[in-house]
Enzyme design. Structure first.
Site, PDB file in Angstrom:
ATOM      1  N   HIS A  60       6.716   8.856  25.484  1.00 43.60           N
ATOM      2  CA  HIS A  60       6.200   8.196  24.286  1.00 43.60           C
ATOM      3  C   HIS A  60       4.674   8.260  24.238  1.00 43.60           C
ATOM      4  O   HIS A  60       4.088   8.489  23.178  1.00 43.60           O
ATOM      5  CB  HIS A  60       6.682   6.747  24.257  1.00 43.60           C
ATOM      6  CG  HIS A  60       6.167   5.972  23.096  1.00 43.60           C
ATOM      7  ND1 HIS A  60       5.658   4.705  23.221  1.00 43.60           N
ATOM      8  CD2 HIS A  60       6.061   6.279  21.776  1.00 43.60           C
ATOM      9  CE1 HIS A  60       5.277   4.265  22.036  1.00 43.60           C
ATOM     10  NE2 HIS A  60       5.500   5.198  21.154  1.00 43.60           N
ATOM     11  N   GLU A  63       3.695  11.562  22.972  1.00 40.43           N
ATOM     12  CA  GLU A  63       3.848  11.689  21.517  1.00 40.43           C
ATOM     13  C   GLU A  63       2.546  11.290  20.822  1.00 40.43           C
ATOM     14  O   GLU A  63       2.099  11.956  19.879  1.00 40.43           O
ATOM     15  CB  GLU A  63       4.998  10.806  21.038  1.00 40.43           C
ATOM     16  CG  GLU A  63       5.129  10.717  19.525  1.00 40.43           C
ATOM     17  CD  GLU A  63       5.627   9.353  19.082  1.00 40.43           C
ATOM     18  OE1 GLU A  63       5.077   8.817  18.099  1.00 40.43           O
ATOM     19  OE2 GLU A  63       6.548   8.821  19.721  1.00 40.43           O
ATOM     20  N   GLU A 142       1.071  -1.373  20.974  1.00 37.51           N
ATOM     21  CA  GLU A 142       2.353  -1.228  20.278  1.00 37.51           C
ATOM     22  C   GLU A 142       3.442  -2.006  21.007  1.00 37.51           C
ATOM     23  O   GLU A 142       4.274  -2.668  20.382  1.00 37.51           O
ATOM     24  CB  GLU A 142       2.740   0.249  20.191  1.00 37.51           C
ATOM     25  CG  GLU A 142       4.074   0.487  19.486  1.00 37.51           C
ATOM     26  CD  GLU A 142       4.465   1.949  19.440  1.00 37.51           C
ATOM     27  OE1 GLU A 142       5.673   2.229  19.311  1.00 37.51           O
ATOM     28  OE2 GLU A 142       3.566   2.818  19.544  1.00 37.51           O
TER      29      GLU A 142
END
Length: 450
Positions: A60, A63, A142
């Site tokens: 992640h 990404e 996040e």
């Protein structure tokens, strides 16, 4: 090299062509001249299941790093160029893949292809300590915003850890832990890129108002010179027994607006007929306001404000049936649990009615049509079936497998899998103030990065 697909029965007339470059990149093209737009979707065969202990969250994190610039595109240039050309873009990470996608005006398709090729071929030229620290902080924020600091935010993470045992490649979720995010180094990121971000580990689909020959020529021009890489290790074995064998339970006391009962049932792998039958079963039981659980708990008993039961399809491990019930004010979780078990036992004993089968299959067919109804959704589905099942054209006929499932098969999967000894259970008990009804259903498990 490539081959052309003719329209298959049940495909709605949709067609695609599949090609493979010399460096191993698989390419799927599908013409659709209804609107002057084109979608580019790139799936890399890497997700959180490929991570090792101590480095969770790296897929992640990477990404995010893919949007931090490459050899020819500096900083936020990828966003600026796509949005300046009238397009949209994003990327997501799951257990089983990482994808990147753009939807562009058709005449700007070449720009999107060049951008994706530039970062596939030259991201390491721009990856440095500054971009690493920047995106590490973004991902940690996040996690705080979507997991740690919202009601029920860690439910998906907790249930996954219960449903898949320690050491299993799906035991942790793509978001990763704070400690592992802090521990990731620049060299970890570089090695991750070299291993997984190679053309022979990717599928590129382009769908929309395209000229296939010209599009393939652009792809060859921009992607053809990127070298392949053979250092990838296969993911660890994700197989498990069909049934957990006992109920696994965890009680969480947090500041949440209402008590909640959540459960994860171990279900068949995606791509099997049994998984399709499970999808129909969960749709009958918890798929919307006409479902059995909603009718029983929300409408009749008024003991819950929301009740849902959905399927998280997984190809490399058992899928999960996700139960989510938020209680009404003053209702205790044991009362909810008894009602749920009664409904599941009755369903396993009687099976679905003909009306329930028709409604559930129609609902799943509509969802399939929604996915294929946009060029972006179709591009994503073509990549999905190519990466996970080896054949992109399965995307066009998936609904036929759903529609062929019988009531007997649905009843059988309920009897075999929707049992108390085959679930992980999470119970939320509010702390502090008086329990109130939940304002809305929690859908965290379906967030963009899941």
């Amino acid at each position: 090299m490539g081959h052309t697909a003719t329209a298959q029965a049940g495909s709605g007339g949709l067609t695609a062509t599949e090609h493979r470059l010399a460096n191993g990149l698989r390419v799927v093209l599908s013409e659709d001249h209804l609107t002057p737009v084109a979608a580019v979707c790139l799936w890399y065969d890497v997700g959180s299941r490929h991570e090792v202990k101590g480095r969770t969250g790296l897929a992640h994190l990477f990404e995010h790093l893919m949007f931090q610039g490459s050899a020819q595109v500096k900083g936020n240039g990828h966003f600026e160029l796509v949005q300046g050309a009238g397009g949209s873009l994003n990327g997501t990470t799951s257990f089983e893949r990482t994808n990147y996608f753009e939807t562009m005006p058709a005449h700007q398709l070449e720009l999107a292809l060049w951008l994706e090729a530039d970062r596939m071929g030259s991201l390491l030229a721009a990856l440095d300590d500054e971009s690493m620290e920047n995106q590490r902080d973004v991902v940690k924020n996040e996690r705080r915003q979507r997991y740690d600091n919202v009601p029920y935010g860690t439910a998906f993470e907790r249930l996954t850890a219960l449903a898949y045992p320690e050491g299993h490649p799906y035991h942790h979720t793509p978001i990763g832990s704070m400690a592992d995010l802090d521990a990731a180094t620049l060299e970890d990121a570089r090695e991750f890129f070299r291993t997984y971000y190679a053309p022979n580990n990717a599928v590129l689909s382009v769908v929309g108002d395209i000229d296939p020959q010209r599009t393939l020529a652009w792809i060859e021009k921009y992607f053809g010179s990127i070298p392949s890489h053979d250092g990838k290790k296969p993911p660890r074995d994700g197989s498990l027994p069909d049934v957990i064998g006992e109920e696994l339970r965890q009680v969480v006391e947090e500041e949440v607006p209402a008590r909640a009962l959540m459960g994860a049932y171990r279900l068949p792998h995606d791509g099997t007929r049994e998984c399709d039958a499970a999808d129909v079963a969960l749709t009958v039981l918890g798929g919307g306001e006409s479902s059995r659980l909603h009718n029983r708990l929300v409408r009749r008993d008024r003991s819950a404000v929301a009740a849902g039961f959905g399927l998280l399809r997984l190809a490399g491990a058992p899928s999960l049936g996700w139960l989510d019930v938020k209680t009404s004010a003053g209702v205790e979780v044991p009362d909810i649990e008894r009602a749920v078990d009664e409904e599941l036992a009755r369903f396993a004993d009687e099976g679905p009615t003909p009306e329930e089968m028709e409604r559930a299959q129609a609902q799943l067919e509509r969802e399939w049509l929604d996915r294929l109804g946009t060029v972006a959704g179709r591009a994503d589905e073509l990549c999905r079936y190519a990466v996970l099942f080896g054949d992109p054209l399965l995307a066009f006929t998936a609904v036929q497998r759903i529609l062929s499932v019988t009531a007997e098969e649905v009843k059988a999967v309920a009897q075999n899998r929707l049992r108390p000894d085959n679930r992980a259970v999470l119970v939320y008990e509010p702390t502090g103030s008086k329990v109130s009804a939940a304002d809305e259903d929690n859908d965290d498990a379906e967030g963009a990065d899941q």
